[in-house]
Motif scaffolding. Structure first.
Motif, PDB file in Angstrom:
ATOM      1  N   ARG A   1      40.452  -1.305 -42.022  1.00 21.03           N
ATOM      2  CA  ARG A   1      40.578  -2.194 -40.864  1.00 21.03           C
ATOM      3  C   ARG A   1      41.583  -3.294 -41.128  1.00 21.03           C
ATOM      4  NH1 ARG A   1      34.470  -3.634 -40.689  1.00 21.03           N
ATOM      5  NH2 ARG A   1      34.756  -4.578 -38.659  1.00 21.03           N
TER       6      ARG A   1
ATOM      7  N   CYS B   1      31.366  -0.215 -39.201  1.00 21.61           N
ATOM      8  CA  CYS B   1      32.117  -1.301 -38.557  1.00 21.61           C
ATOM      9  C   CYS B   1      31.136  -2.134 -37.755  1.00 21.61           C
ATOM     10  CB  CYS B   1      33.208  -0.745 -37.643  1.00 21.61           C
ATOM     11  SG  CYS B   1      34.482   0.126 -38.527  1.00 21.61           S
TER      12      CYS B   1
ATOM     13  N   ARG C   1      29.224  -5.862 -36.501  1.00 23.14           N
ATOM     14  CA  ARG C   1      29.820  -7.121 -36.073  1.00 23.14           C
ATOM     15  C   ARG C   1      29.647  -8.227 -37.096  1.00 23.14           C
ATOM     16  NH1 ARG C   1      26.018 -10.470 -31.869  1.00 23.14           N
ATOM     17  NH2 ARG C   1      24.356  -8.960 -31.841  1.00 23.14           N
ATOM     18  N   ILE C   2      28.635  -8.166 -37.934  1.00 27.04           N
ATOM     19  CA  ILE C   2      28.487  -9.268 -38.889  1.00 27.04           C
ATOM     20  C   ILE C   2      28.794  -8.857 -40.326  1.00 27.04           C
ATOM     21  CG2 ILE C   2      26.893 -10.675 -37.547  1.00 27.04           C
ATOM     22  CD1 ILE C   2      24.778  -9.464 -39.663  1.00 27.04           C
TER      23      ILE C   2
ATOM     24  N   GLN D   1      36.779  -6.874 -41.103  1.00 24.42           N
ATOM     25  CA  GLN D   1      37.731  -6.847 -39.995  1.00 24.42           C
ATOM     26  C   GLN D   1      38.944  -7.731 -40.276  1.00 24.42           C
ATOM     27  OE1 GLN D   1      37.464  -4.893 -37.243  1.00 24.42           O
ATOM     28  NE2 GLN D   1      39.501  -5.602 -36.684  1.00 24.42           N
TER      29      GLN D   1
ATOM     30  N   MET E   1      33.688  -9.935 -37.349  1.00 24.91           N
ATOM     31  CA  MET E   1      33.894 -10.347 -35.964  1.00 24.91           C
ATOM     32  C   MET E   1      33.021 -11.554 -35.635  1.00 24.91           C
ATOM     33  SD  MET E   1      35.998  -8.249 -34.466  1.00 24.91           S
ATOM     34  CE  MET E   1      35.668  -8.526 -32.739  1.00 24.91           C
TER      35      MET E   1
ATOM     36  N   ILE F   1      32.128 -16.186 -32.697  1.00 27.49           N
ATOM     37  CA  ILE F   1      32.993 -15.007 -32.638  1.00 27.49           C
ATOM     38  C   ILE F   1      34.349 -15.403 -33.208  1.00 27.49           C
ATOM     39  CG2 ILE F   1      34.044 -13.278 -31.126  1.00 27.49           C
ATOM     40  CD1 ILE F   1      31.094 -13.143 -30.849  1.00 27.49           C
TER      41      ILE F   1
ATOM     42  N   TYR G   1      29.179 -19.490 -29.402  1.00 23.85           N
ATOM     43  CA  TYR G   1      28.533 -19.108 -28.138  1.00 23.85           C
ATOM     44  C   TYR G   1      27.091 -19.599 -28.025  1.00 23.85           C
ATOM     45  CZ  TYR G   1      26.471 -15.116 -30.702  1.00 23.85           C
ATOM     46  OH  TYR G   1      25.789 -14.327 -31.574  1.00 23.85           O
TER      47      TYR G   1
ATOM     48  N   TYR H   1      20.272 -10.610 -40.330  1.00 23.54           N
ATOM     49  CA  TYR H   1      20.964  -9.660 -39.471  1.00 23.54           C
ATOM     50  C   TYR H   1      20.849 -10.100 -38.026  1.00 23.54           C
ATOM     51  CZ  TYR H   1      20.884  -6.865 -43.662  1.00 23.54           C
ATOM     52  OH  TYR H   1      21.048  -6.436 -44.944  1.00 23.54           O
ATOM     53  N   VAL H   2      21.961 -10.538 -37.487  1.00 22.97           N
ATOM     54  CA  VAL H   2      21.968 -10.972 -36.096  1.00 22.97           C
ATOM     55  C   VAL H   2      21.564  -9.793 -35.225  1.00 22.97           C
ATOM     56  CG1 VAL H   2      23.430 -11.876 -34.276  1.00 22.97           C
ATOM     57  CG2 VAL H   2      23.833 -12.550 -36.639  1.00 22.97           C
ATOM     58  N   GLY H   3      20.688 -10.067 -34.282  1.00 25.93           N
ATOM     59  CA  GLY H   3      20.338  -9.006 -33.348  1.00 25.93           C
ATOM     60  C   GLY H   3      19.058  -8.276 -33.694  1.00 25.93           C
TER      61      GLY H   3
ATOM     62  N   VAL I   1      22.665  -8.235 -24.539  1.00 25.38           N
ATOM     63  CA  VAL I   1      23.772  -9.000 -25.110  1.00 25.38           C
ATOM     64  C   VAL I   1      24.071  -8.520 -26.531  1.00 25.38           C
ATOM     65  CG1 VAL I   1      24.333 -11.279 -26.015  1.00 25.38           C
ATOM     66  CG2 VAL I   1      23.579 -11.038 -23.675  1.00 25.38           C
ATOM     67  N   ASN I   2      23.015  -8.321 -27.301  1.00 24.88           N
ATOM     68  CA  ASN I   2      23.220  -7.858 -28.674  1.00 24.88           C
ATOM     69  C   ASN I   2      23.867  -6.486 -28.699  1.00 24.88           C
ATOM     70  OD1 ASN I   2      22.450  -9.788 -30.594  1.00 24.88           O
ATOM     71  ND2 ASN I   2      20.342  -9.585 -29.862  1.00 24.88           N
TER      72      ASN I   2
ATOM     73  N   ARG J   1      27.530  -6.823 -27.767  1.00 21.00           N
ATOM     74  CA  ARG J   1      28.354  -7.414 -28.829  1.00 21.00           C
ATOM     75  C   ARG J   1      28.552  -6.424 -29.975  1.00 21.00           C
ATOM     76  NH1 ARG J   1      25.485 -13.040 -28.360  1.00 21.00           N
ATOM     77  NH2 ARG J   1      26.833 -13.977 -26.779  1.00 21.00           N
ATOM     78  N   ASP J   2      27.472  -5.710 -30.311  1.00 19.98           N
ATOM     79  CA  ASP J   2      27.596  -4.690 -31.364  1.00 19.98           C
ATOM     80  C   ASP J   2      28.632  -3.641 -30.960  1.00 19.98           C
ATOM     81  OD1 ASP J   2      25.739  -5.847 -32.960  1.00 19.98           O
ATOM     82  OD2 ASP J   2      24.060  -4.605 -32.283  1.00 19.98           O
TER      83      ASP J   2
ATOM     84  N   ALA K   1      32.221  -4.968 -31.082  1.00 21.80           N
ATOM     85  CA  ALA K   1      32.651  -5.141 -32.469  1.00 21.80           C
ATOM     86  C   ALA K   1      33.003  -3.787 -33.077  1.00 21.80           C
ATOM     87  CB  ALA K   1      31.563  -5.825 -33.282  1.00 21.80           C
TER      88      ALA K   1
ATOM     89  N   VAL L   1      36.393  -2.613 -31.764  1.00 27.25           N
ATOM     90  CA  VAL L   1      37.516  -3.306 -32.414  1.00 27.25           C
ATOM     91  C   VAL L   1      37.710  -2.771 -33.834  1.00 27.25           C
ATOM     92  CG1 VAL L   1      38.329  -5.545 -33.232  1.00 27.25           C
ATOM     93  CG2 VAL L   1      37.300  -5.369 -30.992  1.00 27.25           C
ATOM     94  N   GLY L   2      36.590  -2.437 -34.495  1.00 29.68           N
ATOM     95  CA  GLY L   2      36.674  -1.954 -35.867  1.00 29.68           C
ATOM     96  C   GLY L   2      37.278  -0.569 -35.982  1.00 29.68           C
TER      97      GLY L   2
ATOM     98  N   THR M   1      37.268  -8.966 -27.714  1.00 27.79           N
ATOM     99  CA  THR M   1      36.748 -10.079 -28.501  1.00 27.79           C
ATOM    100  C   THR M   1      36.314 -11.211 -27.574  1.00 27.79           C
ATOM    101  OG1 THR M   1      38.450  -9.455 -30.065  1.00 27.79           O
ATOM    102  CG2 THR M   1      37.216 -11.415 -30.581  1.00 27.79           C
TER     103      THR M   1
ATOM    104  N   MET N   1      32.995 -10.601 -26.067  1.00 21.81           N
ATOM    105  CA  MET N   1      31.848 -10.755 -26.961  1.00 21.81           C
ATOM    106  C   MET N   1      31.172 -12.114 -26.774  1.00 21.81           C
ATOM    107  SD  MET N   1      32.946  -9.062 -30.553  1.00 21.81           S
ATOM    108  CE  MET N   1      31.455  -9.485 -31.432  1.00 21.81           C
ATOM    109  N   VAL N   2      31.899 -13.109 -26.286  1.00 22.96           N
ATOM    110  CA  VAL N   2      31.315 -14.442 -26.138  1.00 22.96           C
ATOM    111  C   VAL N   2      30.181 -14.410 -25.120  1.00 22.96           C
ATOM    112  CG1 VAL N   2      31.786 -16.827 -25.518  1.00 22.96           C
ATOM    113  CG2 VAL N   2      33.499 -15.502 -26.766  1.00 22.96           C
TER     114      VAL N   2
END
Lengths: 1309, 91
Positions: A185, A234, A236-237, A241, A257, A288, A311, B25-27, B40-41, B44-45, B48, B51-52, B76, B79-80
């Protein structure tokens, strides 16, 4: 079209077409008759390879023209048909009925249930990449070899490649390409303070940070560090990236990300080895991240700049106010090297539409800080520095959409790039560390880039997002042209820091840059087919590549690209050609010697090539060999003797004994061996005084000598040990040339045919441990087979023979120098080149005509050329792009190509092209007129460079094009009007009008992508005119959705319109709806059929099997997949089996259980098929046979065979320009062998980017029934010890394993 | 009695483990995850992941006829707030 014309048409095309139609109907029956005989299933009992050989040969000879056509239409089923005797009988039967075949009943000639009982043999595939994807997603510059030479490292998502630009010639050479079996990436290069070599950091999907070093001696990437920090994938956390390095190489930040950022400190230990510290966290949750970069601060604490949005509040506020007010922050994270932790040092709000940061040089080189690239303007920001803003100039274009901003897509220090491909130069005016103003100026326009690299020597590498990558020389710095320059001092920002002005420039052709080289990229590859439209030895791949005005259809032929330098005709047909230097110290060849059947011609190489007569060569006789001998002498060997020409033109002759002639000779610059008639060998050596002295030993061979070869003489040696002699008793013998045992036999190899030619060469590799080169004996046989055998340096024994059939003619071999290494040119019915590259010996055909004789050619203009004879012409050519197994003929297109079909009768290609957000040519004219411009006034910018004028979303430009593959030219285009765009295309004929070929094109008007909408869909029906090179609209039928898939089905049209599957028949004014099924879930994107069975690919819900029940006129979906899959392409492998690719880069094969298949076919009424729905789907489910993550979105699949009479395999193309194959295994032993080898390889050579191979190939679904051949081929890269270790586990020798791996590749191509 | 205590300990342990997961771990969901949070989670996942995976990003870019950088920028940005503002709290 009125009736009269129609009749005329029919008369012209009628006979051929009717024949075609008839055949096709038969073909349909044929398919039904034989669906279980395809090799792809790998039946053990039959020997399919033999079957193929026998039958294809007869096919070629006996089949009438039209038969072949049929096969090409039905790519998915063809060879299965050919192999079936049943079908041949059917086809040869005269036609009795004229009604289309509409029976669903499948005729079972042979039921073959046994191999299905053994599930492991049902299907097992071997994946091999033929051409790696060539789109670039990251490009970095550095001194990776540790020399002064700057090199590029690019990533092709799952592959990392080292490119070395040659700044003298301007060519970019690929030095090393390595598959990492992961998703790269981000890439970054860094260098420790005071060092001269750059390291490579990879951010990937492995949850690890990996640091690589390039080892130029071994030509490999070595993993220096690998640190795990999170889960793979890949996510998001999980960082990977973003990568940012401190310009002084002290630390690296790896970010995700959202939330996580880790900083690793880089240092060196006492032994000057690179060390990596434990990670320091710079996390900020609910944030983000848009971009990260390392700020150049000299030797102060390293600072990383990030663009972030928090956010937290937006997530809590139902009114949406908080979201509107949320700000994008430019944040500096400082790594305190003393305290060993990271702090947020500074944070400032920037425009919400900012997308990129560029570090400005700092320390002693500049003012430091960052450029924040926002939509429409660029801002300079730094702690304590004044904010300076300058607008990005826009193109002067009457059609511009003023609402749309300009976004910077990539940049290197002070050269930036906008979305349309315009380059800008940004200059800083500063005193000390204070920036007074920044200026921006239009520089030039190139293709839109994902990566830009500027070399110190004034070159610019542009890695294009789509299409070929370019390498430019920077001629001027853009200071003296008349493009306006804008300064930050001229513009005032508003209170919130934004800038609301628009400035313009006038785009123009390249002024400052000069294109010097291009690297091929087929990305995006949207559709491809394997066909043989031009009747060549091997089929071609027709591929649709590129986007918008840069798009092309490329015809790919298997073979290396040849650049022809000169062709000159000769008075008669020559028999042989040599080149020679005059002295041992010459750099370049001086003479070209051409031998005819009764004369010899000497040409001198200078500015021009001219005949010379005073060379001492005997002109009145044919020549057998020419050699530069000793220090400065020349040698001519002719049937009656040997002529030794000294530098002072003094000639010494050696005469052949009375009544006998010299028949063959082998030479190097010190040793000469000749063979006389009757098989006697005579040996000569150059002595101290430069004379040629005959050895007192002669040897009588057992038969006539057909060929001879002496080992090449290494520099500084006076003698080599081995002589190879080929005799007409089908043997090759190795004789010793040692002084003590002159012409003593050492070893012997028996052959299958008379050897025609021999060449011994030293190739550098690691096969034999302990020595750097291996001596290979190449043997060309009269039956067209090439053998390559390893000759043991110590004993002279022959081992490890590799065999390859090259062509129908006997094989002649010539030694050459290619890319600095010795190579062998093998001439058979087409020329082949055997060369070594990246630790593997490649054997590729050349895309060139058949040659009779060849020799290497070295001159100042052409350091590594070949001079060759073809007929009565002398040709000089070079080969530049090694390793590119396909060479391409591009045909330019106008808009992004979507799909194509082939008209099998006229062999023309119909392509549909469409571009979103683009003015069609008529719209453009209209709009310009509206705005008061006359079209002629405006000078048209070349759309290939500048792109089409961009319109608003919902606007389309689209056309239908006919290409004549024989001339590789466009024969006809038809641009669609009324904002229609073409989405699907099919070739068909209707039962009601059997003599005509039609083209059906599915279009839709006013389509918007998000949210999905359209005003109406249409199906256009065109009639072919002008021998298939033109189209005439018959009628246009409105439909309610976008028709994404069309197919010829039993003399009617099968259309997937949105989620409705319909059968249409041809009416007078429009198509007539005959049958409909609305039970498909989302949107039909692919359709295939064999007989009455239809395979439907849904955009989101995988494949469905349907059958057409003729009695009830019903389409019934009777089986579907167990899992949802986002189908991108599919192909019917046989009657029960479908292979498909999805949008996540997976390949899979589904099969209908045979018993079920039988029951459904026998169930005429369709009650069994309907059944009860099961799990919200169809009544029956398909079995998954194979599953494999390719790593790139597949865009086409076809069952095909590349080698004449070769085995069938599945060929796929992928979106980023890759071509690969799946070969079915035929024996259980092979499966076991390769599976075990793959397992060992995973342990011994874990992928470079740190991703686990097995989990990568099973990205979304575990791997099933597939072995990764690319992984197995990395066996060649292992060290000798590891090779033997694995070989021992497998109970074989390393050479045997390598041979097995090579065999798999040879089988494919 | 002993058994009950054990159970309580288990539950406490489980809760602390969950909390740990949720913070790391978010989400990670919990008993009161709302539909909005879930959506939302997921969005966003998804973005992401798009994009990856570069092939996916360029696939979209081709379909929309945009530059890859703009597609990445748009995703991106999305994602907000991928699913619009949160619903009003009922309590």
């Amino acid at each position: 079209m009125d009736g009269g014309q129609q009749q005329q048409q029919q008369q012209r095309l009628g006979v051929k077409q009717q024949q075609w139609r008839r055949q096709q109907r038969k073909a349909v029956e044929g398919v039904k008759a034989d669906a279980d005989t395809t090799t792809i299933r790998g039946s053990k009992r039959r020997k399919p390879v033999e079957d193929v050989k026998v039958d294809t040969s007869t096919t070629k000879v006996q089949e009438p023209e039209s038969r072949k056509l049929v096969e090409e239409v039905k790519v998915s089923a063809d060879t299965a048909l050919v192999r079936d005797p049943e079908r041949r009988r059917l086809v040869e039967e005269p036609e009795r009925s004229s009604t289309p075949v509409r029976s669903n009943k499948r005729r079972r000639t042979r039921s073959d249930p046994t191999f299905r009982d053994d599930p492991s043999l049902a299907m097992f595939l071997y994946n091999l990449t033929l051409q790696a994807p060539n789109a670039i997603n990251q490009a970095i510059l550095g001194n990776f070899s540790g020399t002064r030479q700057q090199e590029l490292i690019v990533s092709h998502v799952s592959r990392i490649e080292l490119l070395r630009p040659d700044t003298t010639t301007g060519k970019v050479h690929s030095i090393l390409s390595h598959d990492v079996f992961g998703v790269i990436r981000s890439l970054a290069a860094f260098r420790l303070t005071g060092a001269s070599k750059d390291y490579i950091v990879i951010g990937s999907d492995s949850g690890r940070i990996v640091i690589l070093e390039y080892n130029p001696a071994k030509n490999v990437f070595e993993k220096v560090h690998q640190e795990t920090f999170g889960k793979s994938g890949c996510r998001r956390i999980v960082p990977g990236q973003y990568l940012a390095v401190d310009p002084k190489g002290r630390a690296v930040m790896i970010g995700s990300m959202e939330k996580q950022k880790l900083v690793y400190i880089l240092n060196r230990d006492i032994a000057a080895r690179l060390t990596i510290g434990s990670p320091l966290e710079a996390h900020k949750s609910h944030t983000i991240v848009q971009y990260c970069t390392g700020v150049d601060v000299g030797f102060e604490n390293p600072i990383f700049a990030c663009l972030e949005v928090d956010y937290t509040e937006a997530d809590q506020d139902p009114t949406g106010e908080a979201f509107k007010e949320s700000e994008k922050m430019l944040t500096y994270y400082e790594l305190d090297l003393g305290l060993n932790h990271v702090v947020r040092k500074w944070s400032e709000a920037v425009d919400r539409r900012s997308n990129m940061l560029l570090a400005v040089p700092g320390g002693t080189d500049g003012p430091s800080g960052v450029l924040v690239c926002s939509e429409n303007y660029v801002t300079y920001k730094h702690i304590g520095a004044a904010t300076l803003t300058v607008p990005i100039p826009r193109r002067k274009d009457p059609l511009e959409n003023k609402e749309r901003g300009v976004l910077i897509v990539s940049g290197v220090v002070h050269k930036m790039k906008s979305e349309e491909g315009d380059l800008y130069k940004v200059t800083f005016d500063c005193t000390g560390e204070t920036v007074n103003e920044i200026k921006i100026k239009y520089f030039d326009t190139v293709s839109v880039a994902v990566g830009l690299c500027i070399l110190k020597l004034g070159f610019l590498f542009v890695a294009s997002e789509f299409g070929n990558h370019q390498f430019y020389q920077i001629g001027k710095l853009g200071d003296d042209d008349d493009s306006p320059e804008y300064s930050s001092n001229d513009f005032m920002t508003k209170d919130d820091g934004t800038l609301d002005v628009t400035v313009y420039f006038k785009p123009r052709p390249l002024e400052n840059l000069l294109l010097v080289d291009e690297l091929t990229s087929m990305s995006p590859l949207t559709d491809a087919k394997v066909l043989n439209l031009t009747d060549e030895d091997t089929p071609q791949i027709y591929a649709l590549c590129g986007r918008g005005p840069r798009s092309t259809m490329r015809i790919l032929r298997h073979g290396l690209e040849v650049t022809e330098m000169a062709v000159s005709p000769l008075p008669a047909n020559p028999t042989a050609v040599w080149t020679t230097r005059l002295t041992a110290d010459d750099l370049y060849d001086q003479y070209i010697i051409v031998s005819f059947s009764n004369a010899t011609l000497v040409l001198s190489i200078g500015e021009t090539v001219e005949e010379v007569t005073d060379t001492g060569f005997l002109a009145s006789t044919p020549t057998i060999a020419v050699q530069q001998l000793g220090q400065d002498a020349l040698l001519q060997i002719y049937p009656q003797g040997i002529r030794h020409i000294r530098a002072n033109r003094q000639v010494t002759e050696w005469r052949a004994p009375g009544g006998r002639q010299i028949v063959r000779a082998a030479t190097n610059s010190q040793q000469v061996v000749i063979a006389l008639t009757g098989g006697e060998l005579v040996y000569f050596e150059v002595d101290e005084s430069g004379n040629l002295s005959e050895s007192n030993v002669r040897r009588e061979m057992s038969g006539n000598v057909t060929c001879l070869s002496i080992q090449p003489l290494p520099v500084g040696r006076r003698r080599v040990r081995f002589l190879a002699v080929g005799c007409d008793d089908n043997t090759v013998r190795i004789l010793s040339l040692d002084a003590s045992s002159t012409l003593e036999p050492l070893s012997m190899q028996a052959l299958s045919a008379v050897p025609e030619s021999l060449v011994m060469i030293d190739m550098p590799d690691q096969i034999s441990a302990g020595s750097l080169t291996t001596l290979y004996l190449n043997i060309g046989l009269q039956n067209g087979v090439l053998l390559r055998t390893v000759l043991e340096q110590n004993t002279g024994q022959l081992s490890d023979t590799r065999t390859r059939f090259l062509g129908a003619r006997s094989v002649k071999l010539f030694e050459l120098n290619m890319a600095g290494n010795p190579a062998v040119l093998a001439l058979s019915s087409r020329p082949w080149l055997s060369y070594q590259m990246q630790s593997r010996i490649h054997l590729n055909p050349l895309s060139y005509e058949a040659l009779e004789f060849a020799a290497s050619f070295t001159s100042e203009q052409c350091p590594e050329g070949v001079v060759a004879i073809a007929g009565n012409a002398l040709k000089i050519f070079t080969i530049e792009r090694f390793g590119q197994v396909f060479n391409e003929t591009p045909i330019p297109l106008t808009y992004t190509p979507r799909r194509f079909v082939v008209n099998p009768v006229h062999k023309s290609i119909a392509i549909i092209e469409s571009d979103y957000q683009t003015y069609s040519s008529s719209e453009k004219k209209k709009k310009l007129k509206e705005l008061g411009f006359e079209a002629e006034e405006e000078e048209e910018l070349d759309p290939v460079v500048f792109g089409h004028s961009r319109s608003t979303p919902g606007k389309w430009a689209s056309l239908i094009r006919i290409i004549n593959p024989a001339t590789a030219e466009t024969a006809f285009t038809l641009e669609l009007e009324q904002n229609e765009a073409a989405f699907s295309v099919a070739i068909l004929n209707f039962a009601v009008e059997a003599g005509e070929m039609f083209l059906a094109v599915g279009t839709a008007a006013d389509v918007t992508l998000a949210p999905k909408s359209l005003s109406s869909g249409f199906i256009h029906i065109y009639k072919f005119i002008n021998d298939g090179m033109g189209l005439e609209l018959v009628h246009k039928t409105p439909v309610d959705e976008v028709p994404h898939a069309l197919l010829h089905f039993q003399g009617r049209l099968l259309a997937g319109v949105g989620k409705t599957l319909r059968i249409y028949d041809l009416g007078k004014r429009k198509l007539l709806r005959k049958c409909e099924n609305r039970s498909l879930p989302n949107c039909i994107v692919t359709l295939h059929n064999q007989g009455g069975r239809i395979v439907i690919g849904d955009v989101q819900e995988s494949v469905h099997y349907a059958s057409y029940v003729a009695a009830d006129n019903k389409l019934v979906v009777f089986a579907d997949d167990k899992a949802p899959r986002w189908i991108s392409c599919s192909a019917m492998i046989d009657y029960d089996t479908v292979a498909a690719g999805d949008k996540f880069g997976n390949f899979f094969v589904n099969r209908l259980p045979q018993k079920l298949s039988q029951e459904i076919d026998e169930d005429e009424a369709g009650s069994k098929s309907v059944g009860k729905g099961y799990l919200h789907g169809a009544a029956h489910k398909l079995d998954l046979m194979a599953h494999y993550h390719v790593g790139d979105i597949l865009t086409s699949l076809a069952k095909t065979s590349f080698v004449a009479g070769g085995r069938e395999m599945i060929l796929y193309t992928s979106f980023m320009g890759g071509i690969g194959i799946f070969i079915p295994f035929q024996t259980k032993e092979d499966i076991d062998f390769f599976q075990t080898l793959e397992m060992h390889m995973r342990n011994e050579m874990p992928p470079l980017a740190g991703r686990d191979h097995l989990s990568y190939r099973g990205y979304h679904v575990p791997v099933k029934g597939t072995v990764d051949g690319d992984m197995c081929e990395q066996y060649n890269l292992l060290s000798g010890v590891k090779k033997s270790q694995i070989a021992e586990e497998l109970d074989r020798t390393p050479a045997e394993i390598q041979k097995k791996i090579e065999d798999m590749r040879i089988r494919a191509i | 009695m002993v058994l009950k205590l054990d159970r309580n300990e288990d539950r406490a342990n489980l809760n602390s483990q969950l909390e740990h997961l949720q913070s790391k771990y978010v989400g990670t969901g919990h008993a009161d995850t709302s539909k909005y949070e879930w959506g939302v989670n997921q969005a966003r996942d998804t973005y992401a992941s798009y994009v990856g995976h570069y092939p996916m990003l360029s696939y979209f870019a081709l379909a929309e006829n945009e530059s890859i950088a703009r597609v990445k920028f748009n995703l991106t940005e999305k994602m907000v707030q991928p699913c619009g503002p949160p619903p009003e709290r009922k309590d």
